[in-house]
Design a protein around this motif. Sequence first.
Motif, PDB file in Angstrom:
ATOM      1  N   SER A   1      45.069  52.291  43.966  1.00  0.00           N
ATOM      2  CA  SER A   1      45.245  53.168  45.183  1.00  0.00           C
ATOM      3  C   SER A   1      44.900  52.116  46.470  1.00  0.00           C
ATOM      4  CB  SER A   1      44.357  54.179  45.354  1.00  0.00           C
ATOM      5  OG  SER A   1      44.533  55.029  46.410  1.00  0.00           O
ATOM      6  N   GLN A   2      46.075  52.515  47.348  1.00  0.00           N
ATOM      7  CA  GLN A   2      45.746  51.886  48.819  1.00  0.00           C
ATOM      8  C   GLN A   2      44.315  52.315  49.418  1.00  0.00           C
ATOM      9  OE1 GLN A   2      48.073  52.597  52.091  1.00  0.00           O
ATOM     10  NE2 GLN A   2      48.510  54.810  51.731  1.00  0.00           N
ATOM     11  N   ASP A   3      43.766  53.546  49.014  1.00  0.00           N
ATOM     12  CA  ASP A   3      42.662  54.116  49.486  1.00  0.00           C
ATOM     13  C   ASP A   3      41.386  53.669  48.729  1.00  0.00           C
ATOM     14  OD1 ASP A   3      43.953  55.356  51.577  1.00  0.00           O
ATOM     15  OD2 ASP A   3      44.565  57.091  50.221  1.00  0.00           O
ATOM     16  N   GLY A   4      41.503  52.742  47.794  1.00  0.00           N
ATOM     17  CA  GLY A   4      40.400  52.302  46.863  1.00  0.00           C
ATOM     18  C   GLY A   4      39.691  51.179  47.554  1.00  0.00           C
ATOM     19  N   LEU A   5      38.877  50.457  46.764  1.00  0.00           N
ATOM     20  CA  LEU A   5      38.026  49.159  47.079  1.00  0.00           C
ATOM     21  C   LEU A   5      39.178  48.092  46.994  1.00  0.00           C
ATOM     22  CD1 LEU A   5      36.146  51.270  46.150  1.00  0.00           C
ATOM     23  CD2 LEU A   5      34.496  49.510  46.130  1.00  0.00           C
ATOM     24  N   VAL A   6      40.046  48.206  48.256  1.00  0.00           N
ATOM     25  CA  VAL A   6      40.929  46.948  48.373  1.00  0.00           C
ATOM     26  C   VAL A   6      41.371  46.565  49.802  1.00  0.00           C
ATOM     27  CG1 VAL A   6      42.773  48.404  48.330  1.00  0.00           C
ATOM     28  CG2 VAL A   6      43.038  45.946  47.787  1.00  0.00           C
ATOM     29  N   ALA A   7      41.250  45.339  50.168  1.00  0.00           N
ATOM     30  CA  ALA A   7      41.407  44.869  51.595  1.00  0.00           C
ATOM     31  C   ALA A   7      41.886  43.645  51.497  1.00  0.00           C
ATOM     32  CB  ALA A   7      39.902  44.496  52.034  1.00  0.00           C
ATOM     33  N   ALA A   8      42.584  43.069  52.890  1.00  0.00           N
ATOM     34  CA  ALA A   8      43.273  42.037  52.905  1.00  0.00           C
ATOM     35  C   ALA A   8      42.391  40.753  52.922  1.00  0.00           C
ATOM     36  CB  ALA A   8      43.972  42.111  54.151  1.00  0.00           C
ATOM     37  N   VAL A   9      42.828  39.749  52.482  1.00  0.00           N
ATOM     38  CA  VAL A   9      41.918  38.695  51.981  1.00  0.00           C
ATOM     39  C   VAL A   9      41.825  37.910  53.582  1.00  0.00           C
ATOM     40  CG1 VAL A   9      41.892  36.109  51.057  1.00  0.00           C
ATOM     41  CG2 VAL A   9      42.401  38.140  49.694  1.00  0.00           C
ATOM     42  N   PRO A  10      40.886  37.639  54.049  1.00  0.00           N
ATOM     43  CA  PRO A  10      40.594  36.914  55.393  1.00  0.00           C
ATOM     44  C   PRO A  10      41.555  35.680  55.293  1.00  0.00           C
ATOM     45  CG  PRO A  10      38.415  37.599  54.473  1.00  0.00           C
ATOM     46  CD  PRO A  10      39.110  37.927  53.317  1.00  0.00           C
ATOM     47  N   ALA A  11      41.958  35.318  56.374  1.00  0.00           N
ATOM     48  CA  ALA A  11      42.780  34.214  56.616  1.00  0.00           C
ATOM     49  C   ALA A  11      42.101  32.887  56.205  1.00  0.00           C
ATOM     50  CB  ALA A  11      43.256  33.939  57.919  1.00  0.00           C
ATOM     51  N   GLY A  12      42.778  32.191  55.439  1.00  0.00           N
ATOM     52  CA  GLY A  12      42.211  30.496  55.216  1.00  0.00           C
ATOM     53  C   GLY A  12      41.589  30.518  54.076  1.00  0.00           C
ATOM     54  N   LEU A  13      41.089  31.584  53.297  1.00  0.00           N
ATOM     55  CA  LEU A  13      40.179  31.743  52.182  1.00  0.00           C
ATOM     56  C   LEU A  13      41.264  31.733  50.923  1.00  0.00           C
ATOM     57  CD1 LEU A  13      37.280  33.987  53.061  1.00  0.00           C
ATOM     58  CD2 LEU A  13      37.496  31.559  53.145  1.00  0.00           C
ATOM     59  N   PRO A  14      41.076  30.677  49.767  1.00  0.00           N
ATOM     60  CA  PRO A  14      41.615  30.716  48.643  1.00  0.00           C
ATOM     61  C   PRO A  14      41.373  32.043  47.935  1.00  0.00           C
ATOM     62  CG  PRO A  14      40.445  28.743  49.082  1.00  0.00           C
ATOM     63  CD  PRO A  14      39.801  29.822  50.083  1.00  0.00           C
ATOM     64  N   LEU A  15      42.356  32.442  47.157  1.00  0.00           N
ATOM     65  CA  LEU A  15      42.092  33.635  46.389  1.00  0.00           C
ATOM     66  C   LEU A  15      41.049  33.793  45.219  1.00  0.00           C
ATOM     67  CD1 LEU A  15      45.896  34.469  45.769  1.00  0.00           C
ATOM     68  CD2 LEU A  15      44.385  36.102  47.388  1.00  0.00           C
ATOM     69  N   GLU A  16      40.931  32.339  44.728  1.00  0.00           N
ATOM     70  CA  GLU A  16      40.016  32.317  43.840  1.00  0.00           C
ATOM     71  C   GLU A  16      38.455  32.390  44.415  1.00  0.00           C
ATOM     72  OE1 GLU A  16      42.353  30.355  44.305  1.00  0.00           O
ATOM     73  OE2 GLU A  16      43.629  30.658  42.681  1.00  0.00           O
ATOM     74  N   ASP A  17      38.364  32.206  45.354  1.00  0.00           N
ATOM     75  CA  ASP A  17      36.856  32.349  46.288  1.00  0.00           C
ATOM     76  C   ASP A  17      36.582  33.568  46.472  1.00  0.00           C
ATOM     77  OD1 ASP A  17      36.869  29.465  46.012  1.00  0.00           O
ATOM     78  OD2 ASP A  17      37.165  29.104  48.084  1.00  0.00           O
ATOM     79  N   VAL A  18      37.502  34.630  46.820  1.00  0.00           N
ATOM     80  CA  VAL A  18      37.287  35.859  47.202  1.00  0.00           C
ATOM     81  C   VAL A  18      37.249  36.699  45.811  1.00  0.00           C
ATOM     82  CG1 VAL A  18      37.975  35.548  49.736  1.00  0.00           C
ATOM     83  CG2 VAL A  18      39.578  36.568  47.766  1.00  0.00           C
ATOM     84  N   ALA A  19      37.994  36.536  44.875  1.00  0.00           N
ATOM     85  CA  ALA A  19      37.932  37.358  43.778  1.00  0.00           C
ATOM     86  C   ALA A  19      36.407  37.596  43.133  1.00  0.00           C
ATOM     87  CB  ALA A  19      38.626  36.552  42.411  1.00  0.00           C
ATOM     88  N   PRO A  20      35.296  36.866  43.221  1.00  0.00           N
ATOM     89  CA  PRO A  20      33.995  37.346  42.682  1.00  0.00           C
ATOM     90  C   PRO A  20      33.330  37.933  43.943  1.00  0.00           C
ATOM     91  CG  PRO A  20      33.978  35.108  43.052  1.00  0.00           C
ATOM     92  CD  PRO A  20      35.333  35.375  43.480  1.00  0.00           C
ATOM     93  N   ALA A  21      34.000  38.506  44.855  1.00  0.00           N
ATOM     94  CA  ALA A  21      33.251  38.988  46.195  1.00  0.00           C
ATOM     95  C   ALA A  21      32.707  40.463  46.244  1.00  0.00           C
ATOM     96  CB  ALA A  21      33.996  38.626  47.324  1.00  0.00           C
ATOM     97  N   THR A  22      33.243  41.172  44.901  1.00  0.00           N
ATOM     98  CA  THR A  22      32.917  42.864  45.169  1.00  0.00           C
ATOM     99  C   THR A  22      31.984  43.124  44.133  1.00  0.00           C
ATOM    100  OG1 THR A  22      35.055  43.076  43.880  1.00  0.00           O
ATOM    101  CG2 THR A  22      35.169  43.102  46.229  1.00  0.00           C
ATOM    102  N   GLU A  23      32.098  42.840  42.981  1.00  0.00           N
ATOM    103  CA  GLU A  23      31.423  43.646  41.977  1.00  0.00           C
ATOM    104  C   GLU A  23      29.838  43.454  41.929  1.00  0.00           C
ATOM    105  OE1 GLU A  23      29.506  44.579  37.829  1.00  0.00           O
ATOM    106  OE2 GLU A  23      29.420  42.559  38.746  1.00  0.00           O
ATOM    107  N   GLY A  24      29.211  42.463  42.023  1.00  0.00           N
ATOM    108  CA  GLY A  24      27.674  42.212  42.054  1.00  0.00           C
ATOM    109  C   GLY A  24      27.418  42.545  43.660  1.00  0.00           C
ATOM    110  N   ALA A  25      28.276  42.246  44.621  1.00  0.00           N
ATOM    111  CA  ALA A  25      27.940  42.698  45.919  1.00  0.00           C
ATOM    112  C   ALA A  25      28.043  44.025  46.219  1.00  0.00           C
ATOM    113  CB  ALA A  25      29.189  41.830  46.853  1.00  0.00           C
ATOM    114  N   HIS A  26      28.868  44.786  45.683  1.00  0.00           N
ATOM    115  CA  HIS A  26      28.945  46.306  45.996  1.00  0.00           C
ATOM    116  C   HIS A  26      27.716  46.950  45.403  1.00  0.00           C
ATOM    117  CE1 HIS A  26      30.540  47.844  42.203  1.00  0.00           C
ATOM    118  NE2 HIS A  26      30.612  49.178  42.768  1.00  0.00           N
ATOM    119  N   TYR A  27      27.269  46.468  44.347  1.00  0.00           N
ATOM    120  CA  TYR A  27      26.192  46.840  43.677  1.00  0.00           C
ATOM    121  C   TYR A  27      24.968  46.715  44.550  1.00  0.00           C
ATOM    122  CZ  TYR A  27      27.906  48.282  38.978  1.00  0.00           C
ATOM    123  OH  TYR A  27      28.768  48.768  38.144  1.00  0.00           O
TER     124      TYR A  27
END
Length: 318
Positions: free
Chosen positions: A105-131
Amino acid sequence: MRTTYGPPEIVHLTDVPAPQVGPGDVRVAVHATTVNRTDCGVRAGHPFFIRALTGLFRPRATVLGNEFAGVVESVGPGVRRFSAGDRVFGYSPRFGAHAELLSISQDGLVAAVPAGLPLEDVAPATEGAHYALSIIQKAGISGGQDVLVNGATGAIGSAAVQLLADLGARVTAVCGTAHTGLVRGLGADRVIDRDKADFTKDGHHYDVVFDAVGKSSIGRCRPLLKPRGLYLTTDLGPWSQNAVLPVVTRLARGRRVMLPTPIETPQVIEYLCERIASGRFRPVVDRRYPFGQIVEAYRYVETGQKVGNVVITVVPPR
């Protein structure tokens, strides 16, 4: 995917139908995901009581994976936040990220990737961090408080150290000898080398002890806490005592135990996204595996030796 509970070897790659895109949904072509403790626990169906949520005899979710980063492939009716081609990352509570396509859902835990950052570097940014963020916010931790983080090199612990330092808390981190430099770099004011000293014998007293790995207890950590101190845990404990102690210790009006549930609102991902964009938070990455080696990634995570996060590359970067 997997169709039963069991060890890493039950996971296999296969073709499945593409997820549907309903009203308000975005379908993401996943470029990177992770394997984490949550994936391992749900895959194994352990501890057994979680099967009340995941399926008693057979798992409801056959495709695991809750963290992702990728490119929006298509959008459903009513979607205004994203368009096809947008780079996004986020967290899927219902799993499904160990796949080439994910619908969320667009209203779920999803956001635009900040400019200049590789996708592989932001993929691990939510599970441990949101806990970590959920626990920090529900505990009401603020700047100037003294906080000890046990397990400072895990996905939750490494995120907690950074988020606490960003708040202005005075952070003492517990980790092994090999990682003391890493943890200092995350923002810890003090580091206790668990290979050389028992952190529960530390002479300091803390407003909060945050057990990010669930390997200690209020009994062991009580001497560390100030009279109205708070023991935060991410685990039920060997006898599930941490399900009861929050109520008991609140009534006692002394040192308290909290086992906070995660906050899963868009504000969480926005908070993390802002700090990623400004460089105040960076997920720690231990290893990277290609999608075809996801079983090996599960095996490694279950050794309990990972530092930060384990990333799975679904689409190799150009």
